[in-house]
Structures are given as structure tokens and as C-alpha cells.
Motif scaffolding. Structure first.
Motif, PDB file in Angstrom:
ATOM      1  N   ALA A  32      32.834  76.632  44.906  1.00 17.44           N
ATOM      2  CA  ALA A  32      33.944  75.747  44.564  1.00 17.44           C
ATOM      3  C   ALA A  32      35.283  76.442  44.766  1.00 17.44           C
ATOM      4  CB  ALA A  32      33.802  75.267  43.117  1.00 17.44           C
ATOM      5  N   GLY A  33      35.362  77.716  44.331  1.00 16.36           N
ATOM      6  CA  GLY A  33      36.598  78.466  44.540  1.00 16.36           C
ATOM      7  C   GLY A  33      36.901  78.676  46.013  1.00 16.36           C
ATOM      8  N   SER A  34      35.853  78.957  46.795  1.00 11.55           N
ATOM      9  CA  SER A  34      36.046  79.138  48.236  1.00 11.55           C
ATOM     10  C   SER A  34      36.546  77.856  48.888  1.00 11.55           C
ATOM     11  CB  SER A  34      34.735  79.576  48.894  1.00 11.55           C
ATOM     12  OG  SER A  34      34.261  80.776  48.334  1.00 11.55           O
ATOM     13  N   PHE A  35      35.999  76.726  48.440  1.00  6.64           N
ATOM     14  CA  PHE A  35      36.433  75.446  49.015  1.00  6.64           C
ATOM     15  C   PHE A  35      37.916  75.208  48.752  1.00  6.64           C
ATOM     16  CE2 PHE A  35      37.282  70.925  48.258  1.00  6.64           C
ATOM     17  CZ  PHE A  35      37.045  70.428  49.529  1.00  6.64           C
ATOM     18  N   PHE A  36      38.369  75.451  47.523  1.00  4.03           N
ATOM     19  CA  PHE A  36      39.773  75.216  47.198  1.00  4.03           C
ATOM     20  C   PHE A  36      40.695  76.205  47.913  1.00  4.03           C
ATOM     21  CE2 PHE A  36      37.943  72.979  43.485  1.00  4.03           C
ATOM     22  CZ  PHE A  36      38.631  71.791  43.602  1.00  4.03           C
ATOM     23  N   MET A  37      40.188  77.387  48.228  1.00  3.90           N
ATOM     24  CA  MET A  37      40.995  78.345  48.969  1.00  3.90           C
ATOM     25  C   MET A  37      41.071  78.000  50.455  1.00  3.90           C
ATOM     26  SD  MET A  37      39.956  82.011  47.263  1.00  3.90           S
ATOM     27  CE  MET A  37      41.133  82.863  48.290  1.00  3.90           C
ATOM     28  N   VAL A  38      39.971  77.462  50.999  1.00  2.00           N
ATOM     29  CA  VAL A  38      39.938  77.135  52.427  1.00  2.00           C
ATOM     30  C   VAL A  38      40.592  75.786  52.704  1.00  2.00           C
ATOM     31  CG1 VAL A  38      38.374  76.642  54.358  1.00  2.00           C
ATOM     32  CG2 VAL A  38      37.903  78.558  52.828  1.00  2.00           C
ATOM     33  N   MET A  39      40.628  74.903  51.726  1.00  2.00           N
ATOM     34  CA  MET A  39      41.124  73.548  51.940  1.00  2.00           C
ATOM     35  C   MET A  39      42.540  73.504  52.523  1.00  2.00           C
ATOM     36  SD  MET A  39      41.016  70.305  49.322  1.00  2.00           S
ATOM     37  CE  MET A  39      42.078  71.131  48.110  1.00  2.00           C
ATOM     38  N   PRO A  40      43.513  74.317  52.048  1.00  2.00           N
ATOM     39  CA  PRO A  40      44.848  74.272  52.680  1.00  2.00           C
ATOM     40  C   PRO A  40      44.835  74.627  54.166  1.00  2.00           C
ATOM     41  CG  PRO A  40      44.959  75.378  50.555  1.00  2.00           C
ATOM     42  CD  PRO A  40      43.515  75.188  50.864  1.00  2.00           C
ATOM     43  N   PHE A  41      43.958  75.573  54.549  1.00  2.00           N
ATOM     44  CA  PHE A  41      43.872  75.939  55.965  1.00  2.00           C
ATOM     45  C   PHE A  41      43.256  74.804  56.785  1.00  2.00           C
ATOM     46  CE2 PHE A  41      43.881  79.943  53.639  1.00  2.00           C
ATOM     47  CZ  PHE A  41      44.867  80.652  54.318  1.00  2.00           C
ATOM     48  N   LEU A  42      42.257  74.107  56.208  1.00  2.84           N
ATOM     49  CA  LEU A  42      41.672  72.965  56.905  1.00  2.84           C
ATOM     50  C   LEU A  42      42.700  71.850  57.054  1.00  2.84           C
ATOM     51  CD1 LEU A  42      38.134  72.834  55.239  1.00  2.84           C
ATOM     52  CD2 LEU A  42      38.771  73.835  57.440  1.00  2.84           C
ATOM     53  N   TRP A  43      43.510  71.645  56.019  1.00  2.00           N
ATOM     54  CA  TRP A  43      44.555  70.618  56.102  1.00  2.00           C
ATOM     55  C   TRP A  43      45.612  71.007  57.139  1.00  2.00           C
ATOM     56  CZ3 TRP A  43      44.943  65.771  54.881  1.00  2.00           C
ATOM     57  CH2 TRP A  43      46.201  65.161  54.877  1.00  2.00           C
TER      58      TRP A  43
END
Length: 291
Positions: A32-43
Motif C-alpha cells: 500500500a505504501g509503495s502504491f501511494f509513492m508510485v502513484m504520483p509518478f504514474l500520474w
């Protein structure tokens, strides 16, 4: 008598189940933490491929209906992006080399040499970490522009950021952990201090040097305020300063800005992917990993 082995087996099974549940909960939390950290880069990647009309559409669109590869071409042609890239590469590589060399020499002196006032001097040197960059920015600017006449040059971008107390501290922590018997044996064989540093300490310090190199490269590559202050022309600007040109007073070309950010991210990812194992070992062995 048969009850006791059964109870012991049940307790061991309960402990295994608890450990298993704890491990699963930890992995879910890390995912879950990894997802929230990667999400800005995916956006950022998604926005770089969107048309302007889809950027602020609600509800947000993650996958563009029409992939606009032309955003990357427009980014490269709207500004002298190749020049920004070259400037960032020159400044980052030069600053990293100078910083690693200077920090290795200073850390060797503080960790391996015995001289009067060594520890108080190191503490004084370390205390400079508490001084914000904004406090020293104006004196550095006056020195660069009026005394040395380096304004709007590579020297102004490279040298003021090439010396860091944190770098010395990082390497010193690693050098202290190396056995002093290595130095003593080398001196008995007639080796000089410089030779001990070059042929014994540095070859054993690969992880720490790699960690420092990555820290230094990332800091220099992402630096914005100092290059903004000491440069005035596009010929000398670096990527972070160049990307700010897409932000106007009344409008921002978000698709081009995000495309430029993706392009700027490539060298950073490449450097980290190449040196990630050395980086992790260096952080752990130098005591910066909390162990």
C-alpha cells in the motif's frame, strides 16, 4: 501425559499462525505504501501523454483516450532541451566527482589520522549542517559574481555545491569501521598516508562511495534554486530551471511540463538502477540505515 505434547504443538502452531499473519499484514502495508509513492509518478506519466483538454477532466482519466506522443516532441523543440540536458549532465557529473574526492580525503583524515583537536574540529564541521542553504546563498552569490567573476558559468554551478559536511560524515562513518591494523601493516611496509588512502581504504569503501555518488548526483541533478540564481541564459541553465519555463503567469503547459519531467527522470532512474545494490550496502554499512 499425552496432553502436554499436544498443548505444546498447539502453542507452536499458534505462534506460526501469528507470525504468518504479521508477515502478511507487513507485506500488505508495504504494498500500500509503495502504491501511494508510485502513484504520483504514474500520474505524471499519464499526464505527459494527454491532450490539454483531458488533463483536468473530472473524474480523472488515467489512460488517455488518445495517446499524444507529440507532447515529447513539442517539449524537445519548444526549448533548447538538449542544452539543458547537457548542462545538467556536466554539472552533476563534475560536482559528484569533486565531492566524492574531497569528502574521501577529509573523511580519511577525520577517521584514520590522529592529530590534536580532531574531534572538536569534526564536530564544528558537522555543525554546519544546521545552517540552512538560504543563509549562505547570498554570501556565495557575492563571492561568485563579484570576487571570482564566475556568474553564469559552469564554475558557478559546480564548485559551490561540490563540498558537503554530510558527505564527509557519511564516509567517515564507514572509514571508522575499517580495522586500523590495515593502516599499521601498510606503514610497516613503507606505505605513505596517501598510498594507504588510495590503495587500501578506497578499494574497501566501494559501497559507501557508491551511496555518496548517488546522493550527490541526485542532489545536483534536481537542484533548482542555486542554478536559478547564478544563471541568466538558456545556454547555462539546467533541466529544473528549464522546466520552469513551461509555467507562465496565467497558464501552465502541464502536458509539456510532465513530458519534460519524465525525460529528466530517465538518468536518475538509470543511475539508481545501476548502483542500487551498492547504494543499499553503503547506507547499511555506514550506519545511515538505522542499524
Amino acid at each position: 501425559m499425552a496432553v502436554e505434547p499436544l498443548a505444546g504443538e498447539q502453542m507452536r502452531l499458534t505462534r506460526r499462525v501469528r507470525r504468518r499473519i504479521g508477515s502478511i499484514a507487513l507485506q500488505v502495508g508495504l504494498l500500500a505504501g509503495s502504491f501511494f509513492m508510485v502513484m504520483p509518478f504514474l500520474w505524471m506519466l499519464s499526464t505527459s501523454l494527454k491532450l490539454p483538454k483531458e488533463i483536468f477532466k473530472y473524474p480523472p482519466i488515467w489512460i488517455p483516450t488518445e495517446i499524444a506522443w507529440s507532447n515529447y516532441k513539442d517539449t524537445l523543440t519548444a526549448l533548447p532541451f538538449d542544452r539543458f540536458y547537457l548542462n545538467s549532465a556536466i554539472v552533476s557529473v563534475s560536482s559528484t566527482l569533486i565531492q566524492v574526492l574531497a569528502a574521501a580525503l577529509a573523511a580519511f583524515a577525520f577517521a584514520r589520522l590522529r592529530f590534536k583537536g580532531r574531534n572538536p574540529l569534526f564536530l564544528l564541521y558537522l555543525a554546519t549542517l544546521m545552517i540552512p542553504f538560504q543563509v549562505t546563498m547570498i554570501p556565495n552569490f557575492i563571492l561568485i559574481s563579484r570576487v571570482l567573476d564566475w556568474y553564469n558559468t559552469y564554475q558557478a554551478l559546480i564548485f559551490p555545491t561540490s563540498f558537503s559536511a554530510f558527505s564527509v560524515f557519511l564516509l567517515r562513518q564507514f572509514f571508522v569501521g575499517l580495522p586500523m591494523e590495515l593502516d599499521e601493516a601498510a606503514r610497516m611496509d613503507g606505505a605513505s598516508t596517501l598510498r594507504i588512502w588510495w590503495q587500501i581504504i578506497l578499494p574497501l569503501s566501494g559501497p559507501a562511495l557508491a551511496a555518496l555518488s548517488i546522493f550527490s548526483f541526485l542532489g545536483s541533478w534536481n537542484s533548482f534554486l542555486w542554478p536559478l540564481v547564478v544563471t541568466t541564459s538558456n545556454e547555462m541553465r539546467t533541466i529544473p530551471v528549464g522546466l520552469s519555463a513551461f509555467q507562465g503567469e496565467h497558464n501552465t503547459a502541464w502536458n509539456l511540463l510532465m513530458a519534460g519531467s519524465v525525460i529528466a527522470l530517465v538518468p536518475v532512474l538509470a543511475v539508481y538502477m545501476v548502483g542500487q545494490n551498492w547504494f543499499q550496502r553503503g547506507i547499511t554499512l555506514s550506519g545511515m540505515g538505522g542499524r
